[in-house]
Design a protein around this motif. Structure first.
Motif, PDB file in Angstrom:
ATOM      1  N   HIS A  15      80.531 111.219  45.486  1.00 45.43           N
ATOM      2  CA  HIS A  15      79.441 110.253  45.319  1.00 45.43           C
ATOM      3  C   HIS A  15      79.957 108.974  44.670  1.00 45.43           C
ATOM      4  O   HIS A  15      79.591 107.868  45.067  1.00 45.43           O
ATOM      5  N   ASP A  16      80.833 109.097  43.674  1.00 45.39           N
ATOM      6  CA  ASP A  16      81.409 107.927  43.014  1.00 45.39           C
ATOM      7  C   ASP A  16      82.191 107.064  44.008  1.00 45.39           C
ATOM      8  O   ASP A  16      82.078 105.834  43.992  1.00 45.39           O
ATOM      9  N   LEU A  17      82.974 107.702  44.867  1.00 46.61           N
ATOM     10  CA  LEU A  17      83.742 106.959  45.872  1.00 46.61           C
ATOM     11  C   LEU A  17      82.817 106.240  46.853  1.00 46.61           C
ATOM     12  O   LEU A  17      83.051 105.087  47.212  1.00 46.61           O
ATOM     13  N   LEU A  18      81.779 106.936  47.285  1.00 46.77           N
ATOM     14  CA  LEU A  18      80.825 106.338  48.213  1.00 46.77           C
ATOM     15  C   LEU A  18      80.125 105.149  47.564  1.00 46.77           C
ATOM     16  O   LEU A  18      79.963 104.087  48.181  1.00 46.77           O
ATOM     17  N   LEU A  23      79.319  99.234  47.153  1.00 46.27           N
ATOM     18  CA  LEU A  23      79.292  97.999  46.372  1.00 46.27           C
ATOM     19  C   LEU A  23      80.305  96.986  46.906  1.00 46.27           C
ATOM     20  O   LEU A  23      79.993  95.794  47.020  1.00 46.27           O
ATOM     21  N   ILE A  24      81.491  97.456  47.234  1.00 44.70           N
ATOM     22  CA  ILE A  24      82.509  96.557  47.789  1.00 44.70           C
ATOM     23  C   ILE A  24      82.028  96.022  49.138  1.00 44.70           C
ATOM     24  O   ILE A  24      82.177  94.832  49.443  1.00 44.70           O
ATOM     25  N   ARG A  25      81.433  96.894  49.925  1.00 49.57           N
ATOM     26  CA  ARG A  25      80.908  96.467  51.231  1.00 49.57           C
ATOM     27  C   ARG A  25      79.826  95.399  51.067  1.00 49.57           C
ATOM     28  O   ARG A  25      79.791  94.419  51.812  1.00 49.57           O
ATOM     29  N   ALA A  26      78.956  95.578  50.069  1.00 50.10           N
ATOM     30  CA  ALA A  26      77.913  94.575  49.805  1.00 50.10           C
ATOM     31  C   ALA A  26      78.553  93.241  49.418  1.00 50.10           C
ATOM     32  O   ALA A  26      78.117  92.175  49.877  1.00 50.10           O
ATOM     33  N   TYR A  66      76.843  94.606  38.377  1.00 45.95           N
ATOM     34  CA  TYR A  66      77.711  94.325  39.517  1.00 45.95           C
ATOM     35  C   TYR A  66      76.864  94.267  40.793  1.00 45.95           C
ATOM     36  O   TYR A  66      77.011  93.334  41.595  1.00 45.95           O
ATOM     37  N   ALA A  67      76.003  95.243  40.990  1.00 39.95           N
ATOM     38  CA  ALA A  67      75.158  95.266  42.186  1.00 39.95           C
ATOM     39  C   ALA A  67      74.322  93.990  42.280  1.00 39.95           C
ATOM     40  O   ALA A  67      74.229  93.380  43.354  1.00 39.95           O
TER      41      ALA A  67
END
Length: 91
Positions: A15-18, A23-26, A66-67
């Motif tokens: 879940h942490d990786l996802l 977030l990086i994708r956003a 961050y989000a």
């Protein structure tokens, strides 16, 4: 470590990786650089890189900030932990 604990730890890591990937994708989808995100947050670029790194352990507050900086909404849900079946077989 028992079977349930191992399963929960593995699920948490996945879940942490996802979450990091999302977030990086956003950030990328919105055309934001690490520098831009750092400026929005008042952080260094190294701080942003750290949050995006596998193995980092950011606080919930840091993830929310961050989000927001990458123009995304962070949402969480709590689910009951799995339990062993009554016949003693692993799930």
């Amino acid at each position: 470590m028992d079977h349930i604990t191992e399963m929960m730890a593995a699920a948490g890591e996945a879940h942490d990786l996802l979450l990091r990937w999302q977030l990086i994708r956003a950030r990328c989808r919105n055309g934001l650089t690490i520098q831009t995100v750092a400026e929005r947050l008042g952080w260094t670029e190294g701080d942003v890189i750290e949050i995006e790194s596998v193995g980092a352990d950011p606080t919930l507050s840091e993830l929310r900030r961050y989000a927001h900086a990458v123009e995304a909404l962070l949402s969480l849900e709590v689910n009951p932990a799995p339990t062993e079946p009554t016949d003693g077989q692993p799930i």
